[in-house]
Every structure is written in C-alpha cells, then in structure tokens.
Write a protein that holds these residues in place. Structure first.
Motif, short mmCIF file in Angstrom:
data_model
loop_
_atom_site.label_atom_id
_atom_site.label_comp_id
_atom_site.label_asym_id
_atom_site.label_seq_id
_atom_site.Cartn_x
_atom_site.Cartn_y
_atom_site.Cartn_z
N VAL A 97 0.85 -1.20 0.00
CA VAL A 97 0.00 0.00 0.00
C VAL A 97 0.89 1.25 0.00
O VAL A 97 1.88 1.31 0.71
N ILE A 98 0.51 2.21 -0.83
CA ILE A 98 1.23 3.48 -0.88
C ILE A 98 0.50 4.46 0.05
O ILE A 98 -0.70 4.68 -0.09
N VAL A 99 1.26 5.00 1.02
CA VAL A 99 0.71 5.88 2.05
C VAL A 99 1.66 7.08 2.23
O VAL A 99 2.80 7.03 1.76
N VAL A 118 4.41 0.22 1.51
CA VAL A 118 4.62 -0.60 2.70
C VAL A 118 4.05 -1.99 2.47
O VAL A 118 2.95 -2.13 1.92
N ARG A 119 4.81 -2.99 2.90
CA ARG A 119 4.34 -4.37 2.74
C ARG A 119 4.77 -5.23 3.91
O ARG A 119 5.87 -5.07 4.44
N VAL A 120 3.87 -6.15 4.31
CA VAL A 120 4.17 -7.17 5.32
C VAL A 120 4.18 -8.51 4.60
O VAL A 120 3.13 -9.07 4.29
N VAL A 177 5.13 -13.88 -8.74
CA VAL A 177 5.15 -12.53 -9.33
C VAL A 177 5.03 -11.51 -8.19
O VAL A 177 4.56 -11.83 -7.10
N GLU A 178 5.44 -10.28 -8.47
CA GLU A 178 5.53 -9.24 -7.46
C GLU A 178 4.15 -8.88 -6.90
O GLU A 178 3.12 -9.10 -7.53
N SER A 179 4.18 -8.22 -5.72
CA SER A 179 2.95 -7.87 -5.00
C SER A 179 2.05 -6.92 -5.79
O SER A 179 2.52 -6.14 -6.63
N LEU A 192 -4.96 1.22 -8.49
CA LEU A 192 -4.17 -0.01 -8.63
C LEU A 192 -2.97 0.30 -9.52
O LEU A 192 -3.13 0.58 -10.71
N LEU A 193 -1.76 0.26 -8.95
CA LEU A 193 -0.56 0.60 -9.73
C LEU A 193 0.06 -0.64 -10.37
O LEU A 193 0.74 -0.54 -11.38
N ARG A 194 -0.13 -1.80 -9.74
CA ARG A 194 0.46 -3.03 -10.30
C ARG A 194 -0.41 -4.20 -9.87
O ARG A 194 -0.64 -4.37 -8.67
N PRO A 195 -0.91 -5.02 -10.80
CA PRO A 195 -1.68 -6.21 -10.39
C PRO A 195 -0.73 -7.29 -9.86
O PRO A 195 0.41 -7.38 -10.28
N GLY A 223 9.55 2.85 -12.71
CA GLY A 223 10.05 1.49 -12.57
C GLY A 223 9.08 0.55 -13.25
O GLY A 223 9.42 -0.56 -13.60
N MET A 224 7.86 1.02 -13.45
CA MET A 224 6.91 0.20 -14.19
C MET A 224 6.91 0.61 -15.65
O MET A 224 5.90 1.00 -16.21
N LEU A 225 8.07 0.60 -16.25
CA LEU A 225 8.21 0.97 -17.65
C LEU A 225 7.52 -0.09 -18.49
O LEU A 225 7.36 -1.23 -18.07
O1 TXA Z 1 6.51 -8.38 -4.27
C1 TXA Z 1 7.14 -7.32 -4.23
O2 TXA Z 1 6.58 -6.22 -4.20
C2 TXA Z 1 8.68 -7.41 -4.24
C3 TXA Z 1 9.10 -8.08 -2.93
C4 TXA Z 1 10.60 -8.08 -2.75
O3 TXA Z 1 8.47 -7.44 -1.85
N1 TXA Z 1 9.26 -6.12 -4.40
C5 TXA Z 1 9.24 -5.43 -5.58
O4 TXA Z 1 9.92 -4.22 -5.53
O5 TXA Z 1 8.68 -5.83 -6.57
P1 TXA Z 1 10.30 -3.42 -6.83
O6 TXA Z 1 11.13 -2.29 -6.36
O7 TXA Z 1 10.92 -4.33 -7.84
O8 TXA Z 1 8.95 -2.85 -7.34
C6 TXA Z 1 8.28 -1.92 -6.54
C7 TXA Z 1 7.44 -1.00 -7.34
C8 TXA Z 1 8.26 -0.07 -8.22
O9 TXA Z 1 7.75 -0.11 -9.54
C9 TXA Z 1 8.05 1.28 -7.59
O10 TXA Z 1 8.02 2.29 -8.55
C10 TXA Z 1 6.72 1.14 -6.87
O11 TXA Z 1 6.72 -0.18 -6.42
N2 TXA Z 1 6.67 2.04 -5.70
C11 TXA Z 1 7.33 1.91 -4.54
N3 TXA Z 1 7.11 2.95 -3.73
C12 TXA Z 1 6.27 3.78 -4.39
C13 TXA Z 1 5.67 5.04 -4.10
N4 TXA Z 1 5.91 5.69 -2.97
N5 TXA Z 1 4.87 5.59 -5.03
C14 TXA Z 1 4.63 4.95 -6.20
N6 TXA Z 1 5.17 3.76 -6.53
C15 TXA Z 1 5.98 3.18 -5.67
#
Ligand code: TXA
Ligand code: MG
Length: 339
Positions: A97-99, A118-120, A177-179, A192-195, A223-225
C-alpha cells in the motif's frame, strides 16, 4: 562473493543489515534485496547493486501490521481506516500500500517522495528477519534493473552475488510474481498501480468502493516501464490455443532458435511447459523465462494462462515482457537481439 545463509541464519543477516549491508531474502512473491530503510547510505547501495536509476521508490517491508502503521505519516482518518481494513484482510501477504511517509523511512528509500510503499510479506524467513532486525527494510526485487525478478536464492546469487553481502535461501517463492500495489494517496479513489496476488475485485470488496486503474497514470510508479520484466529473448504472445500456436510455428524453421512457453508440449522447438491455471503459471513464469534465456533461444512464443485468480498479474508481466524495447534497456545478460 555474497555469503549464502540458511533459513535459520536470520540473526547473522540482521547484523549485516544493521551494519548498513545488503541482504537478499525470500518472500512469498519474489526475492527482495534488503537494506535498512532508515539509512540513506545503505539504501544507496541497493540502487548501485541493481543498476537502478535513483528516484525509483522502494517498498519498505516490516514484520507486522502494527509495525507498518509506524511508517504512515500524516494521514486522514479515511486513509488510516483503509490501511486497517487492507491489513486485516491481506497482511501478511502479497499487497503493497502506498501511504504518506513518516520519518521512520529515509527519503532515499522513496526516491525523495513524500509517500512510501509498505508491505508485510508472508514468508516465515522474511518475517523472522524483519522481526529480528526490528526496523523497516527497503527491498526491491533482487535482480539487476530491467531483468526478470528472482524466485530462488540461486537466481539472486547468479545475478547479484558479486555485488551484495548475503543471500538467505528460503526455497522457491510461492506466488512467483511481485505484489499488488494499491495507492491510497491519489484522492477519494484508490488506484491499482500493479496487479499481483491480490486482485482488484478483492481490494474493492474490502475497501467498499471502486479501485481505479492507476498503472498508466503519470508514471505514479516509476520502474513500471512498458518493457519491464523482460528476459533477454524477445517475447511474443500467441493466442488461439493449440491451433494458434501451431499456425505461428508453421512459419518458423526448425533450426531457428525459437522456444515456446505453453501449457502443452510442442514437437520441434524447445518448450517449457507451464500450468494452464494462472496461479500455477505465475509460480513458474520467471523460472521459465530464465530457463529459456539460459538455453540461448532468441525468440520466445508464449501462450497466456486461462482465466482465474492472478490472470491480470500474469498478463501484465507478459505484456511488459513482450513490449517493444528501447535501445537503452539492455539487460544484464548482454545485448538483445534486434527487434
Ligand atoms: O513483491 C514485491 O513487491 C517485491 C518483494 C521483494 O516485496 N518487491 C518489488 O519491488 O517488486 P520493486 O522495487 O521491484 O517494485 C516496486 C514497485 C516499483 O515499480 C516502484 O516504482 C513502486 O513499487 N513504488 C514503490 N514505492 C512507491 C511510491 N511511494 N509511489 C509509487 N510507486 C511506488
Ligand atoms: Mg523489480
């Protein structure tokens, strides 16, 4: 070379984190590359090891929902209620969750943003590490920038072993796959920024209102290019079931280095057989993409999964893997075949 630690060596891993080091650890989604989220210098090491552009925000991981609440800065009561509901239903689990960010998280972790993800995580080794360390751990997926996320400790060692301090082996990641990422700071409607492992419908049921699609919106999650999550081989999606694939393969010479990822075997090309159901598919997708790369195939024909939970998450990754690639997106494994 990084120390390879067993799942019972989280004490050693927590020490390395406390000294400002980098530790890769298992989660239920993918392996993360962790550093102390309150230490700007430690976090800078993550960007360097990954080759990730600064300014891409990282997710802060904590052991419990109670710890997560400490990372939330100034927030409305609606937002706090949303966090509580999501935490009750989905944490520990594959939801970020983005907070608004509190001071417990260094701005280096969030790329200077005033929000934090933030993630648990739901993995016994991750939980033990986070509880032992006692503070938030910034962790992106433990891969070089632009490549496929790792779902085993061996993948992390291969790609980052020379650049980080330790890897904890906790076995293969279950979800694969990622969260899911949901942004609660976008106004009345969460985005929803990423499914991922938690679906949009599940989020809406718990939040009691619509969740809008935020992935395309003004690069909320850099990062979500479009061409993220890509193997070295070029990826083409093939629809139309076995006939669709047979039609496509009819145009391909047997000698060419074309591979297939599909829920069934093919006769003349290297094929990585995956489960047809999307959850099973997700759990092996990155493994298969890496195996295909290791085999040297240059072109991958990929048959998508059936409908079901995690379908949206798998399709998102497959679309990104098959998106046209800018010349600057060369992955760690060297140059990519021309498009
Ligand atoms: O499942 C997961 O989420 C994995 C495991 C390790 O927890 N982590 C992961 O992190 O996939 P990463 O950095 O590969 O992808 C995180 C995504 C990035 O695309 C980043 O832009 C987005 O989360 N993100 C993180 N903080 C953000 C914020 N404050 N606002 C918008 N997007 C954010
Ligand atoms: Mg990543």
């Amino acid at each position: 070379m990084a120390e390879l630690l067993g799942p019972d060596e989280v004490g050693r891993a927590a020490e390395i984190l406390a000294e400002g080091g980098l530790v890769a650890f298992p989660t239920e989604t993918v392996y993360g590359l962790g550093a102390d989220a309150s230490d700007g210098d430690a976090v800078a090491g993550i960007f360097e090891a990954k080759g990730r552009p600064k300014g891409h925000p990282l997710i802060a991981h904590v052991a419990s929902a109670a710890d997560a609440v400490r990372l939330v800065g100034q927030a409305s009561s609606t937002l706090m209620l949303d966090v509580e509901r999501l935490a009750d239903s989905f944490w520990p689990g594959p939801l970020t969750v983005i907070v608004p960010r509190s001071d417990a998280v260094d701005p280096a972790t969030t790329g200077g943003r005033d929000t934090v993800g933030v993630r648990v995580p739901d993995h016994p080794v991750a939980t033990a590490l986070l509880a032992t360390f006692g503070g938030p751990v910034a962790a992106p997926s433990a891969n070089r920038f632009g490549s496929v996320s790792p779902t085993t400790a061996a993948h992390v060692m291969d790609e980052l072993g020379a650049r980080i301090d330790a890897v904890i082996d906790g076995g293969p990641s279950r979800v694969g796959v990622e969260s899911t990422i949901v942004d609660l700071t976008t106004g009345p409607e969460p985005a929803l920024l990423r499914p991922g492992g938690i679906s949009q419908v599940e989020l809406e049921a718990v939040l009691g209102r619509p969740v809008v699609d935020g992935a395309g919106g003004e690069s909320r999650a850099p990062g979500m290019l479009a061409s993220h999550y890509a193997p070295r081989a070029t990826v083409e999606l093939v629809t139309g079931g076995p006939e669709g694939l047979a039609d496509r393969l009819a145009d391909v010479s047997v000698e060419s280095s074309v591979g297939v990822i599909a829920p069934w075997a093919t006769a003349h090309h290297p094929t990585w057989v995956v489960p047809a159901d999307p959850a099973g598919y997700a759990s092996v997708l990155y493994l298969m993409l890496r195996a295909a790369d290791a085999s040297g195939v240059e072109r991958l024909l990929v048959v998508p999964p059936e409908e079901g939970p995690l379908h949206a998450a798998v399709m998102d990754r497959l679309r990104k893997a098959s998106a046209p690639r800018p010349p600057s997106s060369l992955g760690p494994s060297g140059s990519r075949p021309a498009l």
